[in-house]
Design an enzyme around this catalytic site. Structure first.
Site, PDB file in Angstrom:
ATOM      1  N   TRP A   1       0.823  -1.214   0.000  1.00 41.37           N
ATOM      2  CA  TRP A   1       0.000   0.000   0.000  1.00 41.37           C
ATOM      3  C   TRP A   1       0.854   1.259   0.000  1.00 41.37           C
ATOM      4  O   TRP A   1       1.898   1.322   0.670  1.00 41.37           O
ATOM      5  CB  TRP A   1      -0.887  -0.001   1.247  1.00 41.37           C
ATOM      6  N   LYS A   2       0.400   2.275  -0.739  1.00 39.33           N
ATOM      7  CA  LYS A   2       0.904   3.637  -0.569  1.00 39.33           C
ATOM      8  C   LYS A   2      -0.267   4.593  -0.560  1.00 39.33           C
ATOM      9  O   LYS A   2      -1.307   4.339  -1.172  1.00 39.33           O
ATOM     10  CB  LYS A   2       1.888   4.031  -1.677  1.00 39.33           C
ATOM     11  N   ASN A   3      -0.061   5.726   0.128  1.00 37.54           N
ATOM     12  CA  ASN A   3      -1.021   6.810   0.012  1.00 37.54           C
ATOM     13  C   ASN A   3      -0.273   8.130  -0.161  1.00 37.54           C
ATOM     14  O   ASN A   3       0.321   8.345  -1.226  1.00 37.54           O
ATOM     15  CB  ASN A   3      -2.046   6.819   1.155  1.00 37.54           C
ATOM     16  N   ASP A   4      -0.236   9.012   0.819  1.00 36.00           N
ATOM     17  CA  ASP A   4       0.201  10.390   0.594  1.00 36.00           C
ATOM     18  C   ASP A   4       1.627  10.505   0.054  1.00 36.00           C
ATOM     19  O   ASP A   4       2.564   9.923   0.618  1.00 36.00           O
ATOM     20  CB  ASP A   4       0.147  11.173   1.894  1.00 36.00           C
TER      21      ASP A   4
ATOM     22  N   ARG B   1      -2.115  17.726  11.784  1.00 37.49           N
ATOM     23  CA  ARG B   1      -1.137  16.939  11.028  1.00 37.49           C
ATOM     24  C   ARG B   1      -0.791  17.560   9.678  1.00 37.49           C
ATOM     25  O   ARG B   1      -1.250  18.642   9.328  1.00 37.49           O
ATOM     26  CB  ARG B   1      -1.673  15.523  10.812  1.00 37.49           C
ATOM     27  N   ASP B   2       0.054  16.795   8.950  1.00 30.80           N
ATOM     28  CA  ASP B   2       0.458  17.074   7.561  1.00 30.80           C
ATOM     29  C   ASP B   2       1.235  18.377   7.411  1.00 30.80           C
ATOM     30  O   ASP B   2       0.895  19.236   6.582  1.00 30.80           O
ATOM     31  CB  ASP B   2      -0.767  17.103   6.630  1.00 30.80           C
TER      32      ASP B   2
END
Length: 813
Positions: free
Chosen positions: A49-52, A178-179
């Site tokens: 899996w990957k996301n951001d 966050r982020d």
């Protein structure tokens, strides 16, 4: 409005002259061990899996890209690590492994950002990479922002502190915080960090040393936006010459994609030109996007953009996971420009220019008029389609991409009323996205990137974009143009295919890399010299894409030199032969497969029904090649029915061409009269007459079917008295759609020879950049073969480049 329901009542098929057929490019559909859903030219996670995306940083001549990765993904993502990849051109990436691991003791790293601390403001050393990272510290998800740093070029990071965050959660009760995104504010000599409070807006923080931060101001989420995350902050030069600040964020609410606001920054507070958001992409699957500097843009007029092709309302609906064990793809890296529009500014995005360096084939189909439906005869899962569509008055105009063989599934891009739409006929859910469009306009320019699991649409030079993921089956490869309620012209239709830059580019056994001489290969003529070249030769354009220290390069002495270089014999032991090839596009001459000049249908041909025991007919049709043709009028006139079938053959060339006339009764209708290419019982191509006795040329592009076993069928099921038969003549194999007898034998080609016969052949593409080609040779396993590189051309591009010949279990590229 469900546009699919509207389109269902479209006009019947419009009969038109046959376009050159173009072949299937489904990703390794013939190899059950290959990954069926791996994108060909988009970045995708190696596994799980990957996301951001994390904003890439430039260091030592390459961009360092990090992204959230979950090695424990099993249908739902829980904790993530930071995985690292590097690139020099935003297209080809090299996996570098884990940079920040999951930490179940301290906390799992979430999104963040990295800067290169050139001036050692943090004290970790000049040039250290410093990251500000959201860390999930437990079940409460009460995230803080922590400093990590790297002194080994970004391969690994360590936390500066595990007890004191750099920016503490301002709580109490703030569930998510966050982020962070860091940007250098040159005018105020400070670092600025934006941190999302998703349910309310974005906080601005300032620092002089990247470790100690103070709160400056808050940018509240505008009306209509229910949450903001993955904020961005940057300054770039607009086309009016001014430097402008821009805040961006991925949002939820009315839209869930990348929103942005141009405005003014005074070192403490950001004031947008308007609180109404602008949208960079209107698709359902462009999220967590980040921008980063284009190091080649000294005046800051261009910037790069990277986004995740997914969204949290449907994150786990990916066939790539259930079939191939990975899920996570990025949109193509985009080049951003900022345009002045009235009293504000707008971002324009287009695919990064380096993508064109990987183009392997281009078809220019010209202007195509459509009133109803028109199948292009193209089959593919990975390509770019460019066209300018114009109309006077109509209801709906569209391009149906990835069309299934039965016509029930496709991925439609079109214009209806006052919007551009993308209709993802996703087996897991119905989804449709809209971008606003001038209802008075009568033209639109479209550039559409299609890959195995993604579709990206760029409208009018990148003024708008729409991105969506796809779960369509790899066998869904068709392409159809469509109008309803009027006619349209699809102008300058161009289809471009690209090299496979992902995943399966490594592996196998190298048969010859040309790094230590020809090693038993024999040469003739002067073109190849006594040893491989070590790169670009005098007066030659720069040669790129080769490996190691040597390659075959027949430009020795310029294009005027000729010769061959031939391998020792070997036994075929792997299902694929792969190699890098470049240089000229001069194929071996076309060859006649069936001329129908004998007394029977030809060696190995069989017939049923009225055609059994019969043969070709003497005739004098317009465009006829010899004295006879295959005519299903034989033995019964229009009432005659049956099938004429060729012997099986292996497809070894790019095009199968022939001439056809007679009745217009297309397959698969009952009572059809057609020519069909059949592989494993499936009809891949078909053609019928046009209701006249004039033989017209048909060309089927079968280049991606090379290596498959097939046969031809001439079928007549029609008993109509209005031309209930067809005539077929001059079936040929060639590497161009205009094959003729007697072509010059001046190839620049790589050939596989078995039993003295050429069974596979390929040329360059009139380019000095080498790209991967793979031959499926499973049908020759156990047989003795040779590879021959031949240059018999003295014309322009009269040379060939070859490197890294490899025997493998999968196609390389």
């Amino acid at each position: 409005m469900k546009l699919r329901a509207l389109a269902a009542g479209a006009a019947t098929l419009i009969t038109a002259p046959v376009l050159t057929g173009i072949g299937v490019t489904a990703a390794h559909a013939d190899n059950p061990d290959a990954e069926q859903y791996r994108p060909q030219y988009h970045f995708s996670v190696p596994d799980h899996w990957k996301n951001d995306p994390i904003r890439p940083v430039y260091l030592d001549g390459e961009y360092n890209y990090y992204y959230l990765y979950d090695v424990d993904y099993n249908g739902v993502s829980t904790q993530t690590a930071w995985r690292h990849a590097t690139t020099t051109d935003q297209i080809v990436y090299h996996d570098e492994g884990i940079a920040i691991p999951e930490d179940t003791t301290f906390g799992s790293p979430m999104a963040g950002s990295i800067v290169v601390d050139t001036d050692n403001t943090a004290g970790f050393g000049a040039g250290a990479l410093v990251a500000l990272v959201s860390v999930d510290e437990g079940p409460t998800n009460a995230t803080d922002q922590w400093v990590y740093y790297s002194t080994d070029g970004g391969d690994t990071f360590v936390p500066y502190s595990t007890t004191t965050p750099a920016i503490a959660n301002p709580g109490p009760g703030l569930h998510e915080f966050r982020d962070p995104k860091i940007e250098w504010d040159e005018a105020n000599d400070q670092w600025v960090a934006l941190v999302a409070e998703p349910l309310s807006g974005i906080g601005f923080y300032a620092s002089s040393d990247l470790k100690n931060w103070t709160f400056e101001s808050f940018f509240p989420a505008p009306s209509g936006i229910t949450f903001t995350e993955c904020p961005d902050f940057f300054q770039m030069r607009a086309d009016d010459g001014t430097l402008q600040w821009v805040v961006g964020a991925s949002t939820g609410g009315d839209m869930h994609t990348f929103a942005y606001w141009p405005g003014e920054w005074d070192g403490s507070t950001f004031t947008p030109d308007t609180t109404v958001p602008k949208w960079l992409d209107y698709g359902d699957d462009f999220y967590a996007a980040v921008t980063y500097p284009d190091e080649a843009s000294a005046d800051r007029s261009t910037r790069f953009l990277k986004g995740w092709v997914n969204y949290w309302s449907h994150p786990n609906t990916a066939s790539s996971w259930t079939v191939d064990g990975f899920t996570g793809t990025d949109a193509i890296t985009r080049e951003l420009r900022l345009k002045a529009t009235g009293d504000t500014y707008r971002l324009v995005s287009n695919p990064v220019a380096a993508l064109d360096d990987y183009a392997t084939r281009t078809w220019e189909l010209g202007d195509i008029a459509v009133d109803g439906e028109r199948d292009l005869g193209y089959h593919g899962t990975s390509y770019r389609l460019d066209t300018t569509v114009s109309w006077a008055d109509l209801d709906n105009v569209a391009i149906k991409l990835r069309r299934s063989p039965d016509g029930t599934r496709d991925f439609t891009v079109g214009k209806f009323d006052d919007f551009i739409y993308v209709d993802a006929n996703d087996p897991t859910m119905y989804r449709e996205s809209h971008a606003p469009f001038d209802p008075q306009a009568t033209t639109v320019q479209l550039s559409i990137l299609v890959d195995t699991t993604t579709v990206e649409v760029f409208v009018n030079g990148g003024e708008q974009a729409l991105t969506m993921k796809s779960n369509l089956d790899p066998t869904d490869t068709g392409l159809q143009l469509f109008t309803q309620g009027g006619a349209a012209t699809f102008g300058d239709v161009t289809i471009t295919e690209f090299a496979n830059v992902n995943g399966q580019a490594e592996g196998g056994t190298v048969f010859q890399d040309f790094d230590s001489g020809y090693d038993g290969w024999t040469t003739t003529g002067s073109a190849f010299g006594s040893a491989p070249a070590t790169g670009t030769l005098p007066a030659q354009q720069p040669v790129t894409g080769w490996r190691g220290t040597g390659l075959v390069n027949s430009y020795l002495g310029g294009d005027a030199s000729t010769g061959t270089v031939t391998s020792p014999t070997f036994t075929v032991s792997s299902p694929y032969v792969s190699f890098l090839v470049g240089g000229g596009d001069h194929p071996t001459p076309s060859e006649v497969f069936a001329d129908f000049e004998g007394n029977d249908w030809g060696p190995g041909w069989t017939a049923t029904g009225s055609f059994a025991g019969r043969g070709p007919t003497a005739s004098s049709l317009t465009n006829q090649a010899g004295a006879k043709v295959a005519d299903t009028f034989v033995n019964g006139g229009d009432a005659a029915t049956g099938t004429i079938t060729s012997p099986e053959f292996t497809i070894t060339r790019d095009y199968l061409t022939f001439r056809i006339a007679g009745g217009d009764f297309p397959w698969p209708a009952v009572g059809n009269a057609s020519v069909r290419l059949v592989i494993d019982g499936q009809v891949y191509f078909s053609a019928t007459g046009d209701g006249t006795p004039t033989l017209r040329d048909v060309a089927w592009d079968v280049h991606s079917l090379r290596g498959k076993t097939a046969h031809l069928e001439i079928v007549d099921e029609s008993t109509s008295t209005a031309f209930g038969h067809i005539m077929v003549d001059q079936v040929m194999w060639g590497n161009t759609p205009d094959a003729v007898v007697g072509e010059a034998d001046t190839p620049t080609a790589v050939n596989l020879k078995v039993g003295g016969a050429t069974v596979r052949t390929v040329t360059g593409t009139d380019a000095e950049r080498l790209h991967w080609e793979s031959w499926d040779v499973a049908d020759f396993i156990g047989q003795t073969a040779q590879i021959e590189v031949v240059d018999q051309s003295t014309a322009g591009w009269g040379h060939v480049n070859v490197d890294e010949i490899t025997f493998s279990d999968r196609p390389l590229g």
